[in-house]
Design a protein around this motif. Sequence first.
Motif, PDB file in Angstrom:
ATOM      1  N   VAL A  65       2.411  14.324   1.881  1.00  0.00           N
ATOM      2  CA  VAL A  65       3.287  13.044   2.446  1.00  0.00           C
ATOM      3  C   VAL A  65       3.012  11.506   2.025  1.00  0.00           C
ATOM      4  CG1 VAL A  65       2.900  12.529   5.148  1.00  0.00           C
ATOM      5  CG2 VAL A  65       2.541  14.288   5.051  1.00  0.00           C
ATOM      6  N   ALA A  66       4.180  11.136   2.099  1.00  0.00           N
ATOM      7  CA  ALA A  66       3.769   9.782   1.182  1.00  0.00           C
ATOM      8  C   ALA A  66       3.544   8.502   2.580  1.00  0.00           C
ATOM      9  CB  ALA A  66       4.978   9.485  -0.013  1.00  0.00           C
ATOM     10  N   THR A  67       3.398   7.636   2.402  1.00  0.00           N
ATOM     11  CA  THR A  67       3.618   6.621   3.333  1.00  0.00           C
ATOM     12  C   THR A  67       3.836   4.947   2.745  1.00  0.00           C
ATOM     13  OG1 THR A  67       1.332   5.418   3.741  1.00  0.00           O
ATOM     14  CG2 THR A  67       2.327   7.293   4.459  1.00  0.00           C
ATOM     15  N   LEU A  68       4.857   3.897   2.235  1.00  0.00           N
ATOM     16  CA  LEU A  68       4.590   2.855   1.438  1.00  0.00           C
ATOM     17  C   LEU A  68       4.438   1.506   3.235  1.00  0.00           C
ATOM     18  CD1 LEU A  68       4.852   1.489  -0.961  1.00  0.00           C
ATOM     19  CD2 LEU A  68       7.234   1.858  -0.740  1.00  0.00           C
ATOM     20  N   GLY A  69       3.372   1.115   2.374  1.00  0.00           N
ATOM     21  CA  GLY A  69       4.233  -0.363   3.255  1.00  0.00           C
ATOM     22  C   GLY A  69       3.096  -2.087   2.802  1.00  0.00           C
ATOM     23  N   TRP A  70       3.346  -2.265   4.202  1.00  0.00           N
ATOM     24  CA  TRP A  70       1.623  -4.077   3.535  1.00  0.00           C
ATOM     25  C   TRP A  70       0.464  -3.576   3.936  1.00  0.00           C
ATOM     26  CZ3 TRP A  70       6.799  -5.486   5.388  1.00  0.00           C
ATOM     27  CH2 TRP A  70       6.818  -5.904   6.301  1.00  0.00           C
ATOM     28  N   VAL A  71      -0.576  -4.311   3.083  1.00  0.00           N
ATOM     29  CA  VAL A  71      -1.238  -5.022   4.322  1.00  0.00           C
ATOM     30  C   VAL A  71      -1.247  -5.866   4.859  1.00  0.00           C
ATOM     31  CG1 VAL A  71      -4.196  -4.770   4.455  1.00  0.00           C
ATOM     32  CG2 VAL A  71      -2.689  -2.832   3.103  1.00  0.00           C
ATOM     33  N   GLU A  72      -2.245  -5.601   6.147  1.00  0.00           N
ATOM     34  CA  GLU A  72      -2.167  -7.496   6.876  1.00  0.00           C
ATOM     35  C   GLU A  72      -3.627  -7.554   7.408  1.00  0.00           C
ATOM     36  OE1 GLU A  72       0.541  -8.957  10.142  1.00  0.00           O
ATOM     37  OE2 GLU A  72       2.219  -8.601   8.556  1.00  0.00           O
ATOM     38  N   LYS A  73      -4.361  -8.077   6.412  1.00  0.00           N
ATOM     39  CA  LYS A  73      -5.788  -8.299   6.970  1.00  0.00           C
ATOM     40  C   LYS A  73      -6.126  -9.291   8.149  1.00  0.00           C
ATOM     41  CE  LYS A  73      -8.684  -7.850   3.129  1.00  0.00           C
ATOM     42  NZ  LYS A  73      -9.809  -7.896   1.994  1.00  0.00           N
ATOM     43  N   TYR A  74      -6.921  -9.056   8.865  1.00  0.00           N
ATOM     44  CA  TYR A  74      -7.363  -9.741  10.190  1.00  0.00           C
ATOM     45  C   TYR A  74      -9.125 -10.270  10.046  1.00  0.00           C
ATOM     46  CZ  TYR A  74      -2.684 -10.177  10.842  1.00  0.00           C
ATOM     47  OH  TYR A  74      -1.338 -10.429  10.857  1.00  0.00           O
ATOM     48  N   VAL A  75      -9.942  -8.915   9.373  1.00  0.00           N
ATOM     49  CA  VAL A  75     -10.903  -9.488   9.654  1.00  0.00           C
ATOM     50  C   VAL A  75     -11.594  -8.720   7.866  1.00  0.00           C
ATOM     51  CG1 VAL A  75     -13.781  -8.320  10.672  1.00  0.00           C
ATOM     52  CG2 VAL A  75     -11.541  -8.502  11.914  1.00  0.00           C
ATOM     53  N   ARG A 127       0.638  -1.031  -0.115  1.00  0.00           N
ATOM     54  CA  ARG A 127      -0.221   0.077  -0.388  1.00  0.00           C
ATOM     55  C   ARG A 127       0.676   1.230   0.015  1.00  0.00           C
ATOM     56  NH1 ARG A 127      -1.839   2.578   4.196  1.00  0.00           N
ATOM     57  NH2 ARG A 127      -3.771   3.980   3.676  1.00  0.00           N
ATOM     58  N   MET A 128       0.510   2.113  -1.333  1.00  0.00           N
ATOM     59  CA  MET A 128       0.720   3.022  -1.169  1.00  0.00           C
ATOM     60  C   MET A 128       0.450   4.135  -1.214  1.00  0.00           C
ATOM     61  SD  MET A 128       3.922   5.078  -3.721  1.00  0.00           S
ATOM     62  CE  MET A 128       2.514   6.224  -4.456  1.00  0.00           C
ATOM     63  N   THR A 129       0.291   5.790   0.085  1.00  0.00           N
ATOM     64  CA  THR A 129      -0.277   6.739  -0.575  1.00  0.00           C
ATOM     65  C   THR A 129       0.055   7.152   0.194  1.00  0.00           C
ATOM     66  OG1 THR A 129      -0.125   6.947   2.005  1.00  0.00           O
ATOM     67  CG2 THR A 129      -2.298   4.927   1.943  1.00  0.00           C
ATOM     68  N   ILE A 149      -7.104  14.791   1.132  1.00  0.00           N
ATOM     69  CA  ILE A 149      -7.647  13.599   0.417  1.00  0.00           C
ATOM     70  C   ILE A 149      -6.421  13.153   0.978  1.00  0.00           C
ATOM     71  CG2 ILE A 149      -6.852  14.683  -2.014  1.00  0.00           C
ATOM     72  CD1 ILE A 149      -9.122  13.137  -2.642  1.00  0.00           C
ATOM     73  N   THR A 150      -6.620  11.776   0.314  1.00  0.00           N
ATOM     74  CA  THR A 150      -5.762  11.153   0.684  1.00  0.00           C
ATOM     75  C   THR A 150      -5.471   9.384  -0.615  1.00  0.00           C
ATOM     76  OG1 THR A 150      -5.109  10.838   3.277  1.00  0.00           O
ATOM     77  CG2 THR A 150      -4.580   8.606   2.186  1.00  0.00           C
ATOM     78  N   VAL A 151      -5.212   9.464  -1.646  1.00  0.00           N
ATOM     79  CA  VAL A 151      -5.138   8.893  -2.551  1.00  0.00           C
ATOM     80  C   VAL A 151      -4.006   7.690  -2.031  1.00  0.00           C
ATOM     81  CG1 VAL A 151      -4.484   8.300  -4.442  1.00  0.00           C
ATOM     82  CG2 VAL A 151      -4.481  10.917  -4.303  1.00  0.00           C
ATOM     83  N   GLU A 152      -4.565   6.442  -2.249  1.00  0.00           N
ATOM     84  CA  GLU A 152      -4.420   5.257  -1.929  1.00  0.00           C
ATOM     85  C   GLU A 152      -4.431   3.576  -2.991  1.00  0.00           C
ATOM     86  OE1 GLU A 152      -5.951   3.786   3.260  1.00  0.00           O
ATOM     87  OE2 GLU A 152      -6.902   3.433   0.809  1.00  0.00           O
ATOM     88  N   PHE A 153      -2.566   3.587  -3.101  1.00  0.00           N
ATOM     89  CA  PHE A 153      -3.041   2.514  -4.063  1.00  0.00           C
ATOM     90  C   PHE A 153      -2.529   0.819  -3.382  1.00  0.00           C
ATOM     91  CE2 PHE A 153      -1.897   6.740  -5.307  1.00  0.00           C
ATOM     92  CZ  PHE A 153      -1.703   7.033  -6.771  1.00  0.00           C
ATOM     93  N   TYR A 154      -2.675   0.077  -4.029  1.00  0.00           N
ATOM     94  CA  TYR A 154      -2.981  -1.616  -3.277  1.00  0.00           C
ATOM     95  C   TYR A 154      -2.126  -2.488  -4.765  1.00  0.00           C
ATOM     96  CZ  TYR A 154      -5.077   0.347   0.544  1.00  0.00           C
ATOM     97  OH  TYR A 154      -5.543   0.597   1.433  1.00  0.00           O
TER      98      TYR A 154
END
Length: 153
Positions: A125-135, A17-19, A87-92
């Motif tokens: 502001v940019a962020t980069l990481g990965w998603v761990e989905k639990y629900v 995920r990059m925002t 606004i936050t734009v999210e790329f997966y």
Amino acid sequence: MSTTANDTGASPGRLIRMTLQVYGNQKNKPEDNEAFSREYVAKVAGIQARNGIEMYQQVFTPAPFRVALDEMNRRGNRGWVVDDHDITVEFYFRSFADLEKVRRDPDFQALQAGEDPYVNLVHTVATLGWVEKYVDGGEVVNVKDGKSMYPPW
């Protein structure tokens, strides 16, 4: 007992995920920036999809929502820093190659060229990481025998 929707027992793959958190151009009326954003997303969605982006979305954070969050923060004595971006734009995506395909796409480049009157790139502001989905859908996923099925960092 497994408590996951992942029936294969295999660990889920990484979803990156990059925002980008951006401000609208303050010279415009907020409704003009919103109209641009909605038109832009309708055009860019096809570009993102054809280049391998798994999900693309925008999160709108108008001033009344930020005020409400700040009130919640103060009442709960949470100590949060309430982000003030519009606004936050999210790329997966699964690989950086997919993101690079978008960046190099001539249609995307042409679309980006028209952002200037609406987007204030100062203090983005940019962020980069990965998603761990639990629900997901109200169900516990990616948990087996009380442990996360994701690989370690």
